[in-house]
Scaffold this motif. Structure first.
Motif, mmCIF file in Angstrom:
data_model
loop_
_atom_site.group_PDB
_atom_site.id
_atom_site.type_symbol
_atom_site.label_atom_id
_atom_site.label_comp_id
_atom_site.label_asym_id
_atom_site.label_seq_id
_atom_site.Cartn_x
_atom_site.Cartn_y
_atom_site.Cartn_z
ATOM 1 N N TYR A 44 0.852 -1.188 0.000
ATOM 2 C CA TYR A 44 0.000 0.000 0.000
ATOM 3 C C TYR A 44 0.889 1.240 0.000
ATOM 4 C CZ TYR A 44 -4.131 -2.855 1.126
ATOM 5 O OH TYR A 44 -5.158 -3.771 1.096
ATOM 6 N N THR A 87 -8.167 0.235 6.617
ATOM 7 C CA THR A 87 -9.134 -0.083 5.551
ATOM 8 C C THR A 87 -10.223 0.996 5.575
ATOM 9 O OG1 THR A 87 -10.252 -1.510 7.134
ATOM 10 C CG2 THR A 87 -8.810 -2.588 5.558
ATOM 11 N N ILE A 88 -10.086 1.950 4.687
ATOM 12 C CA ILE A 88 -11.015 3.093 4.683
ATOM 13 C C ILE A 88 -12.293 2.649 3.980
ATOM 14 C CG2 ILE A 88 -11.329 5.481 3.875
ATOM 15 C CD1 ILE A 88 -7.873 4.315 4.070
ATOM 16 N N LYS A 89 -13.410 2.673 4.698
ATOM 17 C CA LYS A 89 -14.622 2.048 4.151
ATOM 18 C C LYS A 89 -15.683 3.066 3.724
ATOM 19 C CE LYS A 89 -14.241 -0.860 7.724
ATOM 20 N NZ LYS A 89 -12.814 -0.971 8.026
ATOM 21 N N VAL A 90 -15.238 4.273 3.382
ATOM 22 C CA VAL A 90 -16.193 5.314 2.944
ATOM 23 C C VAL A 90 -16.871 4.855 1.652
ATOM 24 C CG1 VAL A 90 -16.445 7.698 2.152
ATOM 25 C CG2 VAL A 90 -14.733 7.117 3.889
ATOM 26 N N THR A 91 -18.178 4.915 1.604
ATOM 27 C CA THR A 91 -18.920 4.551 0.395
ATOM 28 C C THR A 91 -20.337 5.086 0.504
ATOM 29 O OG1 THR A 91 -19.521 2.722 -1.077
ATOM 30 C CG2 THR A 91 -19.621 2.263 1.289
ATOM 31 N N ARG A 95 -22.419 6.267 -5.644
ATOM 32 C CA ARG A 95 -21.344 7.221 -5.346
ATOM 33 C C ARG A 95 -20.776 7.813 -6.646
ATOM 34 N NH1 ARG A 95 -15.894 5.611 -1.962
ATOM 35 N NH2 ARG A 95 -15.027 7.705 -1.836
ATOM 36 N N GLY A 129 -13.546 -4.826 -3.050
ATOM 37 C CA GLY A 129 -13.440 -3.629 -2.207
ATOM 38 C C GLY A 129 -14.790 -2.958 -2.092
ATOM 39 N N ALA A 131 -16.761 -2.722 0.495
ATOM 40 C CA ALA A 131 -17.064 -2.170 1.826
ATOM 41 C C ALA A 131 -18.418 -2.700 2.331
ATOM 42 C CB ALA A 131 -16.994 -0.643 1.819
ATOM 43 N N GLU A 135 -22.267 -0.289 -3.218
ATOM 44 C CA GLU A 135 -21.950 -0.327 -4.653
ATOM 45 C C GLU A 135 -22.597 -1.538 -5.350
ATOM 46 O OE1 GLU A 135 -17.745 -1.076 -6.024
ATOM 47 O OE2 GLU A 135 -17.892 1.078 -6.322
ATOM 48 N N ASP A 162 -14.484 -8.075 -0.077
ATOM 49 C CA ASP A 162 -13.685 -7.100 0.679
ATOM 50 C C ASP A 162 -12.757 -7.885 1.619
ATOM 51 O OD1 ASP A 162 -14.296 -3.857 1.110
ATOM 52 O OD2 ASP A 162 -13.142 -4.770 2.742
ATOM 53 N N GLN A 215 -12.309 -11.545 0.068
ATOM 54 C CA GLN A 215 -11.353 -11.708 -1.037
ATOM 55 C C GLN A 215 -10.364 -10.556 -0.952
ATOM 56 O OE1 GLN A 215 -10.385 -10.095 -3.997
ATOM 57 N NE2 GLN A 215 -9.551 -11.780 -5.171
ATOM 58 N N SER A 216 -9.077 -10.891 -0.929
ATOM 59 C CA SER A 216 -8.047 -9.858 -0.916
ATOM 60 C C SER A 216 -7.452 -9.707 -2.308
ATOM 61 C CB SER A 216 -6.944 -10.223 0.073
ATOM 62 O OG SER A 216 -5.802 -9.452 -0.201
ATOM 63 N N LEU A 217 -7.412 -8.488 -2.792
ATOM 64 C CA LEU A 217 -6.812 -8.235 -4.114
ATOM 65 C C LEU A 217 -5.309 -8.474 -4.080
ATOM 66 C CD1 LEU A 217 -8.795 -5.029 -5.100
ATOM 67 C CD2 LEU A 217 -8.998 -7.292 -6.147
ATOM 68 N N ARG A 232 -13.670 0.507 -7.451
ATOM 69 C CA ARG A 232 -13.595 1.963 -7.325
ATOM 70 C C ARG A 232 -13.089 2.358 -5.944
ATOM 71 N NH1 ARG A 232 -18.847 3.748 -7.421
ATOM 72 N NH2 ARG A 232 -18.395 5.722 -8.422
ATOM 73 N N ASN A 233 -12.151 3.298 -5.961
ATOM 74 C CA ASN A 233 -11.613 3.859 -4.718
ATOM 75 C C ASN A 233 -10.942 2.806 -3.837
ATOM 76 O OD1 ASN A 233 -12.818 6.491 -5.390
ATOM 77 N ND2 ASN A 233 -14.732 5.389 -5.103
HETATM 78 C C1 LIG Z 1 -13.071 3.438 0.146
HETATM 79 S S1 LIG Z 1 -13.748 1.820 0.147
HETATM 80 C C2 LIG Z 1 -14.447 1.736 -1.466
HETATM 81 C C3 LIG Z 1 -15.871 1.245 -1.461
HETATM 82 C C4 LIG Z 1 -16.574 1.290 -2.823
HETATM 83 N N1 LIG Z 1 -15.830 0.535 -3.797
HETATM 84 C C5 LIG Z 1 -16.798 2.712 -3.276
HETATM 85 O O1 LIG Z 1 -16.069 3.184 -4.149
HETATM 86 O O2 LIG Z 1 -17.695 3.372 -2.765
HETATM 87 C C6 LIG Z 1 -12.288 0.795 0.016
HETATM 88 C C7 LIG Z 1 -12.540 -0.646 0.409
HETATM 89 O O3 LIG Z 1 -11.455 -1.440 -0.081
HETATM 90 C C8 LIG Z 1 -11.218 -2.471 0.844
HETATM 91 N N2 LIG Z 1 -9.867 -3.005 0.626
HETATM 92 C C9 LIG Z 1 -8.693 -2.502 1.032
HETATM 93 N N3 LIG Z 1 -7.683 -3.306 0.671
HETATM 94 C C10 LIG Z 1 -8.237 -4.346 -0.004
HETATM 95 C C11 LIG Z 1 -7.711 -5.519 -0.613
HETATM 96 N N4 LIG Z 1 -6.412 -5.781 -0.601
HETATM 97 N N5 LIG Z 1 -8.571 -6.370 -1.205
HETATM 98 C C12 LIG Z 1 -9.906 -6.124 -1.208
HETATM 99 N N6 LIG Z 1 -10.454 -5.048 -0.632
HETATM 100 C C13 LIG Z 1 -9.635 -4.163 -0.028
HETATM 101 C C14 LIG Z 1 -11.398 -1.788 2.196
HETATM 102 O O4 LIG Z 1 -11.636 -2.719 3.225
HETATM 103 C C15 LIG Z 1 -12.582 -0.871 1.917
HETATM 104 O O5 LIG Z 1 -13.793 -1.486 2.265
#
Ligand SMILES: C[S@@+](CC[C@H](N)C(=O)[O-])C[C@H]1O[C@@H](n2cnc3c(N)ncnc32)[C@H](O)[C@@H]1O
Length: 290
Positions: A44, A87-91, A95, A129, A131, A135, A162, A215-217, A232-233
């Motif tokens: 990151y 882990t920023i979960k703003v959504t 959006r 991702g 959240a 979405e 996520d 699921q982790s990217l 997104r985001n």
């Molecule tokens: C800002 S939110 C985006 C939510 C939505 N996609 C949106 O745009 O409104 C970012 C999300 O990415 C998730 N995230 C962070 N690292 C990640 C990873 N390695 N794999 C999957 N999700 C991840 C976080 O937990 C968080 O819920």
């Protein structure tokens, strides 16, 4: 530690040595989080990860990474809070709005028109991702709008994934504060939600379209054979190497002609220009070539 010794021997200035110490301490802490918990934040963007960790350290009156690592060993709660801050979960629903307009009016009709003429065609959509689920549910509402009474003639699979189990639990429950609807038309709220006290719950007809899972990217296999992928985001928090890995994974996860939607401040790097064609610059929508 090695860096500290080297710096003082070289008689470097205090500020320079503290920057070096920060970086090596930060890497040790990120390694610890990975080996203790399996969460891999090592790819990151360092600036934002460092800022968030420093904030947690300040809140706990801790000045060194070493002390903070000891504190994490003692406090499960602090580990949880650190993970939540990283882990920023703003959504919110719909959006940034414009991409959803293009998805409804251009992308979904194109996906549907290009399906083979057979019953129960599968439409596969992935929101990594996601959240707390706003979405993927926004996409579910749009599909319901587009397909109307024909919904039953398709096998619709929307995957919301996520790394935060807490966020996914909220997504599965599907109950939202009024603030989640600030970008959504009132008519959608009336059609697809019902009140629960001062909050609103998404109706079963949309809820049942989405499957949620961890699921982790960074670490896990992507979902495959996709018609549409919205990420997104999320990539904004990754460094360049990890962004490239994710985009490569997305390329292979999409069907030829499948669509990729990124966030407002995310773009495809030049090395992927041969793999994706730009469909709508403002909406950050791309199509897999081939
Ligand atoms: C800002 S939110 C985006 C939510 C939505 N996609 C949106 O745009 O409104 C970012 C999300 O990415 C998730 N995230 C962070 N690292 C990640 C990873 N390695 N794999 C999957 N999700 C991840 C976080 O937990 C968080 O819920």
């Amino acid at each position: 530690m090695l860096t500290l010794i080297k710096d003082s021997a070289d008689n470097k200035t205090a500020s320079f040595s503290s920057v070096d110490l920060d970086d090596s301490g930060l890497l040790l802490l990120l390694d610890k989080i990975f080996f203790d918990k399996g969460y891999d934040f090592r790819g990151y963007k360092k600036t934002s990860v460092r800022r968030r960790i420093k904030r947690r350290m300040q809140l706990n009156n801790i000045e060194t990474y070493e002390r903070y690592m000891e504190f994490l060993d003692l406090s499960h709660l602090e580990y949880q809070r650190l993970f939540d801050d990283l882990t920023i979960k703003v959504t919110s629903f719909f959006r940034d709005n414009h991409p959803f307009y293009v998805i409804k009016n251009r992308i979904m009709p194109d996906i549907i028109n290009n399906l083979p003429s057979q019953p129960f065609n599968e439409i596969r959509i992935w929101c990594p991702g996601c959240a707390t689920g706003e979405e993927p549910y926004s996409i579910g509402m749009l599909l319901s709008d587009v397909l109307k009474d024909n919904m039953g003639r398709f096998n619709i699979r929307i995957f919301g994934t996520d790394i935060s189990e807490a966020a996914l639990e909220n997504a599965r429950l599907g109950i939202y504060e009024p603030s989640a609807f600030k970008e959504m038309k009132e008519e959608y709220k009336n059609r697809y939600f019902f009140p629960v006290g001062s909050k609103y719950r998404i109706k079963y007809s949309v809820r049942q379209l989405v499957r949620y899972g961890i699921q982790s990217l960074v670490r896990h296999t992507p979902i495959s054979r996709l018609d549409l992928l919205l990420c997104r985001n999320v990539l904004i928090y990754f460094d360049r190497g990890l962004q490239e890995k994710a985009l490569r994974d997305f390329y292979y996860a999409l069907k030829p002609g499948g669509y990729l939607v990124l966030g407002k401040s995310e773009v495809i790097m030049s090395e992927f220009r041969d793999a994706f064609r730009e469909i709508d610059r403002e909406a950050r929508i791309y199509q897999k070539k081939g």
